[in-house]
Design a protein around this motif. Structure first.
Motif, PDB file in Angstrom:
ATOM      1  N   VAL A   1      14.291  10.342 -10.415  1.00  0.00           N
ATOM      2  CA  VAL A   1      13.646  11.185 -11.128  1.00  0.00           C
ATOM      3  C   VAL A   1      12.161  10.820 -10.942  1.00  0.00           C
ATOM      4  O   VAL A   1      11.764   9.700 -11.176  1.00  0.00           O
ATOM      5  N   VAL A   2      11.139  11.752 -11.054  1.00  0.00           N
ATOM      6  CA  VAL A   2       9.708  11.620 -10.736  1.00  0.00           C
ATOM      7  C   VAL A   2       9.119  11.840 -12.419  1.00  0.00           C
ATOM      8  O   VAL A   2       9.446  12.844 -12.981  1.00  0.00           O
ATOM      9  N   THR A   3       8.380  10.682 -12.697  1.00  0.00           N
ATOM     10  CA  THR A   3       8.093  10.689 -14.292  1.00  0.00           C
ATOM     11  C   THR A   3       6.240  11.139 -14.043  1.00  0.00           C
ATOM     12  O   THR A   3       5.706  10.987 -15.182  1.00  0.00           O
ATOM     13  N   GLY A   4       5.687  10.940 -13.215  1.00  0.00           N
ATOM     14  CA  GLY A   4       4.256  11.190 -12.833  1.00  0.00           C
ATOM     15  C   GLY A   4       3.734  10.844 -11.615  1.00  0.00           C
ATOM     16  O   GLY A   4       4.821  10.895 -10.587  1.00  0.00           O
ATOM     17  N   HIS A   5       2.523  10.838 -11.283  1.00  0.00           N
ATOM     18  CA  HIS A   5       1.947  10.768  -9.876  1.00  0.00           C
ATOM     19  C   HIS A   5       0.660  10.045 -10.048  1.00  0.00           C
ATOM     20  O   HIS A   5      -0.458  10.350 -10.855  1.00  0.00           O
ATOM     21  N   ALA A   6       0.330   9.517  -9.187  1.00  0.00           N
ATOM     22  CA  ALA A   6      -1.039   8.838  -8.566  1.00  0.00           C
ATOM     23  C   ALA A   6      -1.208   8.338  -7.358  1.00  0.00           C
ATOM     24  O   ALA A   6      -0.079   8.376  -6.467  1.00  0.00           O
ATOM     25  N   GLU A   7      -2.166   8.546  -6.844  1.00  0.00           N
ATOM     26  CA  GLU A   7      -2.595   8.130  -5.629  1.00  0.00           C
ATOM     27  C   GLU A   7      -2.406   6.443  -5.407  1.00  0.00           C
ATOM     28  O   GLU A   7      -3.224   5.666  -6.403  1.00  0.00           O
ATOM     29  N   ALA A   8      -1.607   5.986  -4.693  1.00  0.00           N
ATOM     30  CA  ALA A   8      -1.372   4.624  -4.387  1.00  0.00           C
ATOM     31  C   ALA A   8      -2.413   3.798  -3.710  1.00  0.00           C
ATOM     32  O   ALA A   8      -3.069   4.256  -2.443  1.00  0.00           O
ATOM     33  N   ALA A   9      -3.054   2.510  -4.178  1.00  0.00           N
ATOM     34  CA  ALA A   9      -4.228   2.039  -3.652  1.00  0.00           C
ATOM     35  C   ALA A   9      -3.462   0.856  -2.594  1.00  0.00           C
ATOM     36  O   ALA A   9      -2.379   0.626  -2.684  1.00  0.00           O
ATOM     37  N   VAL A  10      -4.384   0.481  -1.452  1.00  0.00           N
ATOM     38  CA  VAL A  10      -3.736  -0.535  -0.795  1.00  0.00           C
ATOM     39  C   VAL A  10      -3.311  -1.781  -1.566  1.00  0.00           C
ATOM     40  O   VAL A  10      -3.938  -2.029  -2.513  1.00  0.00           O
ATOM     41  N   GLY A  11      -2.254  -2.170  -1.256  1.00  0.00           N
ATOM     42  CA  GLY A  11      -1.357  -3.277  -1.894  1.00  0.00           C
ATOM     43  C   GLY A  11      -0.361  -2.734  -3.040  1.00  0.00           C
ATOM     44  O   GLY A  11       0.133  -3.505  -3.513  1.00  0.00           O
ATOM     45  N   ALA A  12      -0.552  -1.430  -3.363  1.00  0.00           N
ATOM     46  CA  ALA A  12       0.342  -1.240  -4.432  1.00  0.00           C
ATOM     47  C   ALA A  12       1.849  -1.003  -3.858  1.00  0.00           C
ATOM     48  O   ALA A  12       1.905  -0.741  -2.620  1.00  0.00           O
ATOM     49  N   SER A  13       2.834  -1.162  -4.660  1.00  0.00           N
ATOM     50  CA  SER A  13       4.327  -0.814  -4.494  1.00  0.00           C
ATOM     51  C   SER A  13       4.407   0.617  -4.411  1.00  0.00           C
ATOM     52  O   SER A  13       3.698   1.479  -5.255  1.00  0.00           O
ATOM     53  N   ILE A  14       5.204   0.938  -3.459  1.00  0.00           N
ATOM     54  CA  ILE A  14       5.350   2.580  -3.034  1.00  0.00           C
ATOM     55  C   ILE A  14       6.764   2.908  -2.553  1.00  0.00           C
ATOM     56  O   ILE A  14       7.285   2.089  -1.950  1.00  0.00           O
ATOM     57  N   CYS A  15       7.358   4.111  -2.761  1.00  0.00           N
ATOM     58  CA  CYS A  15       8.623   4.370  -2.187  1.00  0.00           C
ATOM     59  C   CYS A  15       8.425   5.661  -1.350  1.00  0.00           C
ATOM     60  O   CYS A  15       7.611   6.511  -2.049  1.00  0.00           O
TER      61      CYS A  15
ATOM     62  N   GLY B   1      -4.652  11.305   8.345  1.00  0.00           N
ATOM     63  CA  GLY B   1      -4.432  11.229   6.676  1.00  0.00           C
ATOM     64  C   GLY B   1      -3.285  10.576   6.377  1.00  0.00           C
ATOM     65  O   GLY B   1      -3.070  10.784   5.161  1.00  0.00           O
ATOM     66  N   LEU B   2      -2.585   9.790   7.068  1.00  0.00           N
ATOM     67  CA  LEU B   2      -1.404   9.130   6.785  1.00  0.00           C
ATOM     68  C   LEU B   2      -1.531   7.885   6.216  1.00  0.00           C
ATOM     69  O   LEU B   2      -2.591   7.222   6.345  1.00  0.00           O
ATOM     70  N   THR B   3      -0.473   7.281   5.285  1.00  0.00           N
ATOM     71  CA  THR B   3      -0.556   6.034   4.712  1.00  0.00           C
ATOM     72  C   THR B   3       0.537   4.951   5.483  1.00  0.00           C
ATOM     73  O   THR B   3       1.595   5.508   5.614  1.00  0.00           O
ATOM     74  N   LEU B   4      -0.063   3.945   5.632  1.00  0.00           N
ATOM     75  CA  LEU B   4       0.859   2.920   6.171  1.00  0.00           C
ATOM     76  C   LEU B   4       1.186   2.009   5.377  1.00  0.00           C
ATOM     77  O   LEU B   4       0.757   1.549   4.544  1.00  0.00           O
ATOM     78  N   THR B   5       2.829   1.900   5.367  1.00  0.00           N
ATOM     79  CA  THR B   5       3.417   1.001   4.280  1.00  0.00           C
ATOM     80  C   THR B   5       4.462  -0.062   5.065  1.00  0.00           C
ATOM     81  O   THR B   5       4.627   0.211   6.167  1.00  0.00           O
ATOM     82  N   THR B   6       4.982  -1.148   4.460  1.00  0.00           N
ATOM     83  CA  THR B   6       6.004  -1.987   4.715  1.00  0.00           C
ATOM     84  C   THR B   6       7.141  -1.411   4.380  1.00  0.00           C
ATOM     85  O   THR B   6       7.194  -0.430   3.522  1.00  0.00           O
ATOM     86  N   GLY B   7       8.184  -1.908   4.988  1.00  0.00           N
ATOM     87  CA  GLY B   7       9.520  -1.177   4.461  1.00  0.00           C
ATOM     88  C   GLY B   7       9.796   0.332   4.920  1.00  0.00           C
ATOM     89  O   GLY B   7       9.208   1.188   5.113  1.00  0.00           O
TER      90      GLY B   7
END
Length: 101
Positions: free
Chosen positions: A52-66, A95-101
């Motif tokens: 369930v999504v309860t909000g949204h925000a643009e994630a900064a470099v270093g932020a945890s993300i799924c 315009g893509l975001t690079l993540t670990t995992g």
């Protein structure tokens, strides 16, 4: 798909009509939902319980993300870089975001 093609939801009920997609350059599809379809704030977990999504925000470099997608499933990690470009055989997507995992 072609513009105007019918699109069904996960339960096979009528969702709406396919309008447009774009790839490469960017990577998206657009479906015009019909009046009987009710959107929900959930993300497919692909093999697990929907999230369930309860909000949204643009994630900064270093932020945890799924992230969740039909090709790779759901994975969580940390934002490593933003505004990235990936080169596919068909062309580049930017315009893509690079993540670990």
């Amino acid at each position: 798909m072609s513009p105007g093609d019918a699109v069904a939801g996960a339960d096979r009920s009528a969702l709406g009509r396919f309008e447009k997609s774009s790839f490469p350059g960017n990577d998206y599809s657009f479906v015009r939902a019909n009046s009987s379809w009710t959107p929900t704030a959930k993300v497919n977990h692909y093999g697990g319980t929907d999230v369930v999504v309860t909000g949204h925000a643009e994630a900064a470099v270093g932020a945890s993300i799924c992230r969740s997608g039909s090709t790779t499933g759901r994975h969580c990690g940390e934002v490593q870089a933003k505004s990235q470009t990936v080169n596919y055989q068909e062309g580049s997507v930017s315009g893509l975001t690079l993540t670990t995992g």
